[in-house]
Design an enzyme around this catalytic site. Sequence first.
Site, PDB file in Angstrom:
ATOM      1  CB  SER A  56     -37.189 -10.994 -15.192  1.00 50.11           C
ATOM      2  OG  SER A  56     -37.267  -9.663 -15.786  1.00 50.11           O
ATOM      3  CD  GLU A  63     -59.505 -16.831  -7.428  1.00 44.60           C
ATOM      4  OE1 GLU A  63     -59.304 -16.021  -7.801  1.00 44.60           O
ATOM      5  OE2 GLU A  63     -59.853 -17.527  -7.249  1.00 44.60           O
ATOM      6  CB  SER A  64     -53.941 -12.723  -9.441  1.00 41.87           C
ATOM      7  OG  SER A  64     -54.468 -13.501  -7.740  1.00 41.87           O
ATOM      8  CG  HIS A  69     -40.159  -7.653 -16.582  1.00 39.44           C
ATOM      9  ND1 HIS A  69     -39.592  -8.390 -16.918  1.00 39.44           N
ATOM     10  CD2 HIS A  69     -41.559  -7.526 -16.970  1.00 39.44           C
ATOM     11  CE1 HIS A  69     -40.084  -9.531 -16.682  1.00 39.44           C
ATOM     12  NE2 HIS A  69     -41.392  -9.021 -17.112  1.00 39.44           N
ATOM     13  CB  CYS A  84     -59.867 -12.583  -9.508  1.00 37.58           C
ATOM     14  SG  CYS A  84     -58.917 -13.695 -12.156  1.00 37.58           S
TER      15      CYS A  84
END
Lengths: 125, 125
Positions: A56, A63-64, A69, A84
């Site tokens: 993982s 912003e992100s 996984h 965004c």
Amino acid sequence: MHLVIDSYGADPSLLASVELIHTFLDQLPDQIGMTKVAPPQVYTYRGQKPHDWGVSGFVLIAESHVTIHTFPRRGYANIDVFSCKEFDAQATIEIVTAAFGLERVSSRILDRGLEFLPSAVPADR
Amino acid sequence: MHLVIDSYGADPSLLASVELIHTFLDQLPDQIGMTKVAPPQVYTYRGQKPHDWGVSGFVLIAESHVTIHTFPRRGYANIDVFSCKEFDAQATIEIVTAAFGLERVSSRILDRGLEFLPSAVPADR
């Protein structure tokens, strides 16, 4: 913009590689015009079911985020690229496909809430 | 199972609190029956647009993750809770709503790929 990828038929040895996944998360933001906020975090997960172990990883971008996984014993990986800011989804899918030798990729693009809130920005900005 | 939450009208001071967001990410996995794999990572983000600053956080849980990105100046936050294990989406939404004083919550549940792959599990497991 949130690109949701579920992929199948990948090479298990690639899905099992912490080093490859770290490199993928480290390089992807630059490749799609994003800016990393912190270094990638990558962990091997070993669950109660032996076949559900995997890797993982996560990298925070402005912003992100990007998450991955992998489940090498199932040849399965899921990847989320959420920003965004607009980005090239097709180019992202091609980078992911090449990185992990994916046979099949299912992808969706979700609209998220931020773009619907221009009126919430104070008038002085 | 991937619970996607976009929320509006939150108290800006709560959305701006790194401490609150760290506590939220630290406690949520236990509250919904998940297991943390690593401590939460929480960062303050300051972008090119002054009103788009906020707090981003992430916690890795077994086979899955929780992410949050807040935008205090917009009263907006998005939260993703993604797990290969089932969890109580309604209870999760109630915890999130209470933690941040949310006025409006838009949520969706996405099915992801893993559950469609039982045949990929080797016969010896």
